[in-house]
Design a protein around this motif. Structure first.
Motif, short mmCIF file in Angstrom:
data_model
loop_
_atom_site.label_atom_id
_atom_site.label_comp_id
_atom_site.label_asym_id
_atom_site.label_seq_id
_atom_site.Cartn_x
_atom_site.Cartn_y
_atom_site.Cartn_z
N ILE A 98 0.84 -1.20 0.00
CA ILE A 98 0.00 0.00 0.00
C ILE A 98 0.88 1.25 0.00
CG2 ILE A 98 -1.61 1.35 1.42
CD1 ILE A 98 -3.09 -1.27 2.00
N GLY A 99 1.96 1.20 0.76
CA GLY A 99 2.89 2.34 0.78
C GLY A 99 3.42 2.68 -0.60
N ALA A 122 4.87 17.67 3.16
CA ALA A 122 3.97 16.96 4.09
C ALA A 122 4.65 15.78 4.77
CB ALA A 122 2.73 16.48 3.35
N ALA A 123 5.85 15.42 4.34
CA ALA A 123 6.52 14.24 4.93
C ALA A 123 8.03 14.42 4.87
CB ALA A 123 6.11 12.97 4.16
N THR A 124 8.66 14.34 6.02
CA THR A 124 10.13 14.36 6.05
C THR A 124 10.63 13.03 5.48
OG1 THR A 124 10.22 13.30 8.21
CG2 THR A 124 10.09 15.73 8.19
N PRO A 125 11.92 12.93 5.16
CA PRO A 125 12.44 11.64 4.69
C PRO A 125 12.14 10.50 5.66
CG PRO A 125 14.04 13.37 4.23
CD PRO A 125 12.93 14.01 5.02
N LYS A 164 6.50 3.90 4.37
CA LYS A 164 6.90 3.06 3.22
C LYS A 164 6.43 3.65 1.88
CE LYS A 164 6.39 -1.01 6.22
NZ LYS A 164 7.77 -1.36 6.51
N LEU A 165 6.41 4.97 1.78
CA LEU A 165 5.88 5.62 0.58
C LEU A 165 6.69 5.26 -0.66
CD1 LEU A 165 5.04 9.25 1.81
CD2 LEU A 165 3.59 7.21 1.81
N GLY A 166 5.96 5.06 -1.74
CA GLY A 166 6.61 4.71 -3.00
C GLY A 166 7.19 5.91 -3.72
N ASP A 182 -2.34 14.03 2.32
CA ASP A 182 -3.20 13.09 3.05
C ASP A 182 -2.75 11.64 2.96
OD1 ASP A 182 -5.28 15.09 3.76
OD2 ASP A 182 -5.51 15.20 1.59
N ALA A 183 -1.44 11.43 2.87
CA ALA A 183 -0.95 10.05 2.73
C ALA A 183 -1.42 9.12 3.86
CB ALA A 183 0.57 10.03 2.61
N PRO A 184 -1.32 9.54 5.14
CA PRO A 184 -1.73 8.61 6.21
C PRO A 184 -3.20 8.19 6.09
CG PRO A 184 -0.49 10.47 7.11
CD PRO A 184 -0.77 10.80 5.68
#
Length: 622
Positions: free
Chosen positions: A65-66, A75-78, A85-87, A345-347
């Protein structure tokens, strides 16, 4: 560095040492661990499908899913991106590191990469940007003409070279994915994205899809500086009723296939690695929920094997309400979208998709298909072997070669629409007056998608304005006087050049439902110049043809300069006859705003027809 080596060890140490030596010249090798063979997915010599299948078996549902999620860097630090687990990560227009330089970018992208590689499976992230006319988010990049100008140039080989130059500048700063080209067929000039279209005929986008080969190379990842290209926006974004951005394309499927599908067919033939879905609707249903068009037509019928990505927050619009719901997540995943641009809104997206899988409303086979497509492109790109920015390419960033290429593109894109003999200008002993709001404004001549999403007026980027170009071309005994408003002109001048037109905009903010003529300032400038009786040359700097039928009798020569970008000297090359104009209209030039939509073959009589463009007669002068 050691982590990059670990996965490369095999049971053939000699070859491994050689490989590692080639890849990491000068880096000490870690001592050999046990003789356990490394996973297939880490073996660069295994086939892409073998690597994908091996990796897929090792991935949890969280991992999968990530991979399907793309977040905005703001919106997201490294570390957060790695934890989710973002792609993929993206920079929207104007989303830049503190130091907006090639090094600042490379450091930022590499930080995301390093964090992704530190996760248990070490799946690299892919970083996306909208480099739509050069690497336009980065200060100092070469800014090429927008697509409407390139369509007028009618030179697909030049466009391929522009793709190559753009890819080098992008890759040198870290990103590996370009949300370009826009293969839209703009059928109504009221649309705010008209300048992102190569023209009103499908042929314009089909021919200029050569940019894909420039961006990716003949094969993705085979060449240094190869970046993943994106055919967008699938499908019909240029065909909405009244040219409303993100509007409704109310045409038959037959017409959709005839006008808007051919460029995507050609993109697939060229091996394009990703396709972005359109914000617009087809027959009242948002494209992001169109399973038939995405899965049946694009993936099955056309055989597209790459990844399908959503547009920015676009799944939110399926039900017409703010934000996204479980239903919208389910509908868009099942429609066949593989990766989701949910910038902020990834989470929430991850939670909702988990819920849908748990409920059985999204099948694991769909999740696996999405992952195969995403991972396949990452393997083809060589991200597992070369995840970090190739800083050696920075020597070509904004280089003279790239700027010369852009200047050539500007020359070829100029369309001479009217000329009673006043052009080309004399280089020697000429007295030239230059006026107009777009004569000396880098931001205006570059348009939207320049440093920021909407672009802006003023000296925003380095380059040459049209005025700079005219001044540099004027030779012995010539004088060039400039006043924006046209004040100070008198009958002693031999020629007046008015550079008028639009100021920057992008997407819906560029929609012009009530028409697109010259503004009050432009009209006043033209009137002031004309009152002196000095022969008048008008250049339109704009993202669309402008309605100027009423002004035409007062104008001795008219040139469509479009949005030339950073190398305004290319305009002057044509004005002075160093380059005989070759540009031809890739859009019908309307006689009035009421005439819209006006397109080739529709029986309407535009002011200037599709394909129109004059040359200078032999000998050039008066």
């Amino acid at each position: 560095m050691a982590s990059r080596l670990r996965g490369k060890r095999s049971t053939r140490p000699a070859q491994t040492v050689l490989l590692a030596g080639l890849l990491l010249a000068g880096t000490a090798l870690a001592p050999m661990a046990s003789a356990t063979p490394s996973p297939v997915y880490k073996n660069p010599h295994a086939s892409v499908s073998a690597r994908v299948n091996d990796l897929l078996k090792r991935m949890s549902l969280d991992d999968k899913i990530g991979q399907m999620v793309q977040a905005e860097r703001g919106a997201a630090t490294p570390e957060q991106a790695a934890a989710m687990k973002l792609g993929s990560i993206l920079s929207g227009g104007g989303s830049v590191p503190a130091s907006n330089t090639p090094t600042g970018w490379a450091d930022m992208v590499d930080a995301y990469e390093k964090a992704a590689l530190s996760t248990p499976l070490g799946i690299p992230t892919i970083y996306g940007v909208d480099a739509v006319h050069g690497h336009n988010n980065v200060y100092g990049a070469t800014i090429f003409p927008h697509n409407i100008g390139l369509g007028a140039a009618g030179d697909p080989q030049l466009v391929e070279r522009i793709g190559r130059a753009t890819a080098e500048e992008v890759a040198s700063t870290g990103p590996q994915w370009d949300f370009s080209p826009c293969l839209c067929v703009a059928r109504d000039d009221r649309w705010g994205r008209t300048y992102e279209s190569f023209g009103e005929s499908p042929r314009n986008a089909v021919e200029n899809s050569s940019v894909i080969t420039g961006l990716q190379g003949n094969e993705l990842g085979a060449k240094k500086g190869s970046v993943l290209a994106t055919a967008k926006h699938y499908i019909g974004d240029g065909g909405t009723t009244a040219g409303v951005d993100q509007g409704n394309t109310q045409i038959s499927e037959q017409e959709l296939r005839k006008t808007h599908l051919p460029p995507f067919k050609e993109a697939i033939k060229r091996g394009v690695g990703s396709v972005m879905i359109s914000f617009s609707s087809f027959q009242g249903v948002r494209m992001h929920a169109q399973q038939y068009l995405i899965t049946d037509v694009l993936k099955k019928e056309l055989g597209f094997s790459g990844l399908v990505i959503s547009d920015y927050n676009a799944i939110n619009q399926i039900d017409g309400q703010d934000g996204f719901t479980h239903e919208e997540v389910r509908a868009s995943v099942n429609a066949g979208i593989d990766m989701f641009m949910v910038p902020w809104d990834a989470p929430q997206f991850i939670t909702f998709l988990h819920d849908e899988v748990a409920a059985g409303t999204v099948k694991m086979s769909r999740i696996d298909d999405a992952n195969k497509r995403i991972l396949g492109e990452k393997f083809k790109l060589g991200l597992f072997e070369h995840p970090y920015a190739d800083r050696s390419l920075q020597k070509t960033f904004g280089s003279k070669d790239h700027r010369d290429l852009a200047r050539q593109a500007v020359r070829e894109s100029q369309v001479l629409l009217k000329n009673d003999g006043v052009l080309p200008l004399d280089k020697k002993n000429d007295k030239i007056f230059v006026a107009g709001k777009n004569a000396n404004d880098m931001g205006n001549q570059s348009g939207g998608w320049t440093l920021t999403w909407q672009g802006q007026s003023g000296p925003v980027i380095p380059g040459t304005t049209i005025l700079d170009g005219i001044k540099s071309k004027a030779g012995k005994g010539s004088t060039v006087t400039y006043d924006r408003a046209g004040d100070g002109i008198d009958p002693s001048y031999e020629v007046a050049v008015a550079v008028v037109g639009e100021t920057p905009y992008a997407e819906g903010q560029g929609d012009r439902p009530s028409g697109f003529g010259l503004d009050a300032e432009d009209l006043a400038t033209i009137a002031k110049l004309k009152a002196t009786g000095v022969p008048l040359v008008v250049l339109t700097v704009s993202g669309r043809p402008l309605v100027l039928t009423d002004q035409l009798p007062q104008i001795n020569a008219l040139v469509a300069s479009w949005l030339p970008g950073s190398e305004g000297a290319g305009v002057a090359d044509v004005l002075f006859g160093d380059y005989n104009p070759t540009g031809k209209l890739s859009v019908s030039w309307p006689a009035s705003a009421a005439q819209e939509p006006v397109n080739v073959g529709d029986g309407k009589k535009p002011l200037y027809p599709y394909g129109y463009g004059l040359k200078y007669e032999r000998g050039g002068h008066h």
